[in-house]
Structures are given as structure tokens and as C-alpha cells.
Design an enzyme around this catalytic site. Structure first.
Site, PDB file in Angstrom:
ATOM      1  N   GLU A  74       0.739  -1.150   0.375  1.00 32.49           N
ATOM      2  CA  GLU A  74       0.210  -0.079  -0.124  1.00 32.49           C
ATOM      3  C   GLU A  74       0.914   1.180  -0.376  1.00 32.49           C
ATOM      4  OE1 GLU A  74      -2.992   0.097   2.745  1.00 32.49           O
ATOM      5  OE2 GLU A  74      -4.330  -1.668   2.172  1.00 32.49           O
ATOM      6  N   GLU A  88      -5.189  -8.920   1.018  1.00 31.80           N
ATOM      7  CA  GLU A  88      -6.287  -8.782   1.971  1.00 31.80           C
ATOM      8  C   GLU A  88      -7.826  -8.056   1.498  1.00 31.80           C
ATOM      9  OE1 GLU A  88      -4.805  -5.277   4.210  1.00 31.80           O
ATOM     10  OE2 GLU A  88      -2.878  -5.769   3.964  1.00 31.80           O
TER      11      GLU A  88
END
Ligand code: NAG
Ligand code: NAG
Ligand code: NAG
Ligand code: NAG
Ligand code: NAG
Ligand code: NAG
Ligand code: NAG
Length: 356
Positions: A132, A243
Site C-alpha cells: 500500500e 487482503e
């Protein structure tokens, strides 16, 4: 000769692509109270993952965020020996933010390869360079005070560093990728990273999509929109769901409510349609971010009795026991479906070559 070529193409495609589909959880290097996880903690966690009651499949893969043991400089993370002991496959993570070099991450990895050899490297299914990072430097990451990130150019540099570091080791054929939010992947500014990776890891949380109509009743639409958008920019690269999950408790977020019922609904509606079909690392078995008020753990204190019934609904089309060879009904049917697709693809390739 053309026939021989054809057979060779079919055979080679079959071998490289008919891989198993990974099913697992994410695992931070510290607990939800910020203490470093030791080998015994990781072992307990990986064992619990494989022994969850009413599980639709065998969760025997773990995604890590770093190769470095918490509170050390460059010691290999103790998740490695725990994974060896529990026969757990690993999606490795290289932490890339807040640094100008990933030398320590690579040092820890090299030490582990030297120390554990093939016992370790045989378990490694991929290496994600970053997590991220590009989201955190984007406008919304900055607005959400997401913390330090990295731009595309730096991530590309780090990916090259990883490839260079593993090229003469038994990890040389390991897929190297990057994990980010779908918004970062579809951002034109980050396009060059897609050219650089073997796979795109994407973190998908409808719970946080408060500008998309994110009530649990719309979670499937929001999820599919985000996944489809990522797949569209991925071209021929694989998209791995690194995720996804829904919190069982925590604050409301837009129309999203963090409740046990909603977490179960999300498991049924999203999880059960992905397991055994795409590589998935669920978020999460055990929370590890004390700063996040939303809690995602599907079980308390690593109990093998989850907080909700994990059985997939009959109409989700989930195979009966995903990723579990010993019961094989599920895995063999998904493998044979894969093989069929692969053979069909190979035939197309071979025919094209034959015609040409
Ligand atoms: C995997 O298969 C074994 C042997 O049949 C069975 O005992 C176990 O419950 C299965 N585990 C999962 C998670 O499906
Ligand atoms: C790998 O595992 C085998 C079987 O447990 C063990 O005998 C061997 O010492 C291990 N090798 C390394 C390098 O740790
Ligand atoms: C796209 O990426 C650039 C460069 O990191 C960033 O400045 C911008 O905010 C991003 N756009 C969106 C919509 O996230
Ligand atoms: C549901 O999600 C889709 C995709 O993000 C969005 O376009 C739509 O407006 C949402 N529907 C509702 C009722 O919020
Ligand atoms: C996403 O793609 C799938 C498969 O192509 C399709 O069935 C689904 O309608 C798409 N969903 C959205 C929200 O675009
Ligand atoms: C979980 O759900 C399945 C399917 O509805 C059911 O057969 C099973 O008994 C449930 N298990 C528990 C512990 O409630
Ligand atoms: C299942 O069997 C295949 C082929 O023997 C093997 O490659 C794969 O690692 C096995 N999967 C699990 C979960 O043990």
C-alpha cells in the site's frame, strides 16, 4: 514435427500453470498490543489457521509484511521457522516505506535462505515488494493520514533490487510483485509498476469505500467493481487478493457497520466465491494494528472455534474442501478445471503457431 511442437507446448504450459490456488491469512510481525511475535506465537497462529472448525478449506498460507524479526536490525523473522514446522506456504513481504533502501530486508532474506535452505524456499509462493505504499502517497492516503509511502519509481527500483538479490538463489523463479489498493493500481501514474511485476496484489475493503454505497448489502457490487477495475489494468498479469475482510467490531464507516453478522455475510458473499478460485489471504485471523479501531479477527485469541460459522453456503459454489489434498474432492476438481483451461489455451497458442 508440428505435432511434436504442439505436444511440447501443451506439456510446458501444463507444468508451469497448473499450480495450486493459495488460501491463507495475513500476519503482522507484532500483536495487537505491539509486542514482537516470537516463533511460538507464529506457530500457534499458523496451526490455528489450519485447524479452524467448519473451515471451507485448508488455510495453509500466510502473507507477511516484512522479512525482519520485530525489534531487531536484520534478523530473519521467526515466522520462517514456524512456517517450516507447520508446513505453511509464505507470501513474503518487503517493507518499503519510510526508507531509501531495502538492504536490511534483503539481508534478512539472504540469511534465512542460507540458514534454512530448501526447507524454507520451497514454501515461498511469492515476494511482495511493498504494501500500500503508493496508496499512502496518493491524495486520499494523505487525506486519511495513512503514513509514509513511496512513489512508483522507488517501488520499481526496489523490485529490481529484489530480483537482483534472488537471481542466484533457489528463490530465482519466485514470482515478484507488489501489493496496493485497487485505486493505486488503476492510477495512471503507477502504470510502470504493472510492467515490472509478476503479479498484482490487491487489498479490497468495501467497508472503507464510503463514497461507493458501502452498506453490507452492496458489498458484493463494491468488491466486484474494485476487483474488476484492477483486473482491467492488469492485462495478462495475475491479480491476487492479498487482503480482504470485514470488521466484526469498530466504528461505522459511511454506510458500513462493523458487526459479527456483517463479517459473516461478507465471508459468505465474498470469501466463499473466491476461495479455491483465486489466491486469497484473508484479513485476518489475528489483529495486529492497535491504531486501528476496526477489528477484523475472525477468531478470539487464536481459538480454533471462530466467532462465526465458517461453513460456506451451498449455493456459493465453493468446492467442498478447498485446498485440502487428503479429501481431494474440492482441489482435484478445481485443478482439473484449471488443466482444461490450460490445455485449451495451449491449443490456441499451438494452433496459432502452426498456422503461422
Ligand atoms: C482436510 O482433510 C483432512 C483429512 O480428510 C480432514 O481431517 C480435515 O478436516 C480437512 N481440513 C480442512 C480444513 O478441510
Ligand atoms: C530441513 O528439514 C529436514 C527435515 O526436518 C532436516 O533434517 C534438515 O536439517 C533441515 N535443513 C535445514 C538446512 O534446516
Ligand atoms: C495518483 O498517483 C499520484 C502519484 O502518486 C498521486 O499524486 C495522485 O493523488 C493519485 N491519484 C489518485 C486519484 O489517487
Ligand atoms: C453499489 O456499489 C456500486 C459499485 O461501487 C455503486 O455504483 C452503486 O451506486 C452502489 N449502490 C448503492 C445502492 O449504494
Ligand atoms: C465484474 O466482472 C464479473 C465477471 O466478468 C461480472 O460478472 C460482474 O458483473 C462485474 N461486476 C461489476 C460490479 O462490474
Ligand atoms: C455451520 O453451518 C453448517 C451449514 O449451515 C451447519 O451444517 C453446521 O452445523 C454449522 N455448525 C455450527 C457449529 O453451528
Ligand atoms: C496438493 O497436491 C499437489 C500435487 O501433488 C501439490 O503440488 C500441492 O502442494 C498439494 N497442496 C497441498 C495444500 O498440500
Amino acid at each position: 514435427m508440428r505435432i511434436a511442437f504442439f505436444l511440447a507446448v501443451v506439456a510446458s504450459f501444463g507444468v508451469t500453470l497448473a499450480d495450486e490456488i493459495y488460501l491463507g491469512f495475513n500476519s503482522g510481525s507484532t500483536t495487537d498490543s505491539k509486542t514482537a511475535k516470537k516463533q511460538a506465537d507464529f506457530e500457534r497462529e499458523f496451526e490455528a489457521a489450519q485447524k479452524l472448525k467448519n473451515s471451507p478449506g485448508l488455510f495453509n498460507s500466510i502473507r507477511l509484511y516484512t522479512n525482519i524479526q520485530a525489534e531487531t536490525e536484520d534478523t530473519p523473522i521467526e515466522a520462517f521457522p514456524a512456517a517450516i514446522k507447520t508446513n505453511t506456504k509464505l507470501l513474503l513481504g518487503i517493507w518499503c516505506s519510510g526508507t531509501t533502501s531495502i538492504e536490511k530486508e534483503l539481508k534478512a532474506l539472504t540469511k534465512a535462505v542460507d540458514q534454512y535452505g530448501k526447507n524454507f524456499t520451497d514454501l515461498v509462493v511469492g515476494i511482495s515488494v511493498g504494501s500500500e505504499d503508493m496508496y499512502r502517497v496518493s491524495a486520499s492516503g494523505v487525506k486519511n493520514k495513512a503514513g509514509l509511502g513511496q512513489n512508483a519509481k522507488t517501488i520499481i527500483g526496489f523490485i529490481k533490487d529484489v530480483r537482483e538479490s534472488i537471481k542466484d538463489t533457489t528463490l530465482r523463479r519466485t514470482p515478484v510483485g507488489h501489493v496496493d489498493t485497487w485505486t493505486a493500481w488503476v492510477n495512471e501514474s503507477n502504470k510502470d509498476v504493472i510492467d515490472e511485476v509478476d503479479f498484482l496484489g490487491t487489498n479490497l475493503f468495501p467497508y472503507y469505500e464510503d463514497d461507493k454505497g458501502n452498506a453490507i448489502s452492496n458489498a458484493t457490487s463494491v468488491f466486484e467493481f474494485a476487483l474488476n477495475s484492477t483486473e482491467k489494468v492488469a492485462g495478462n498479469k495475475q491479480v491476487w487478493v492479498t487482503e480482504t475482510g470485514w470488521p466484526t467490531s469498530g466504528p461505522d464507516f459511511g454506510q458500513a457497520k462493523a458487526t459479527l453478522d456483517n463479517a459473516k455475510t461478507y465471508w459468505n458473499d465474498i470469501g466463499c466465491t473466491l476461495f479455491g478460485r483465486k489466491n486469497v489471504w484473508w484479513y485476518v485471523l489475528r489483529d495486529s494494528n492497535p491504531d486501528n479501531k476496526a477489528k477484523f479477527a475472525i477468531t478470539n485469541d487464536l481459538s480454533t472455534t471462530p466467532q462465526f460459522n465458517l461453513t460456506c453456503p451451498a449455493n456459493s459454489g465453493a468446492p467442498s474442501s478447498i485446498n485440502n489434498n487428503t479429501t481431494s474432492a474440492g482441489s482435484s476438481s478445481s485443478v482439473s478445471m484449471m488443466s482444461t483451461i490450460i490445455v485449451a489455451l495451449s491449443m490456441t497458442f499451438a494452433l496459432a503457431a502452426w498456422v503461422a
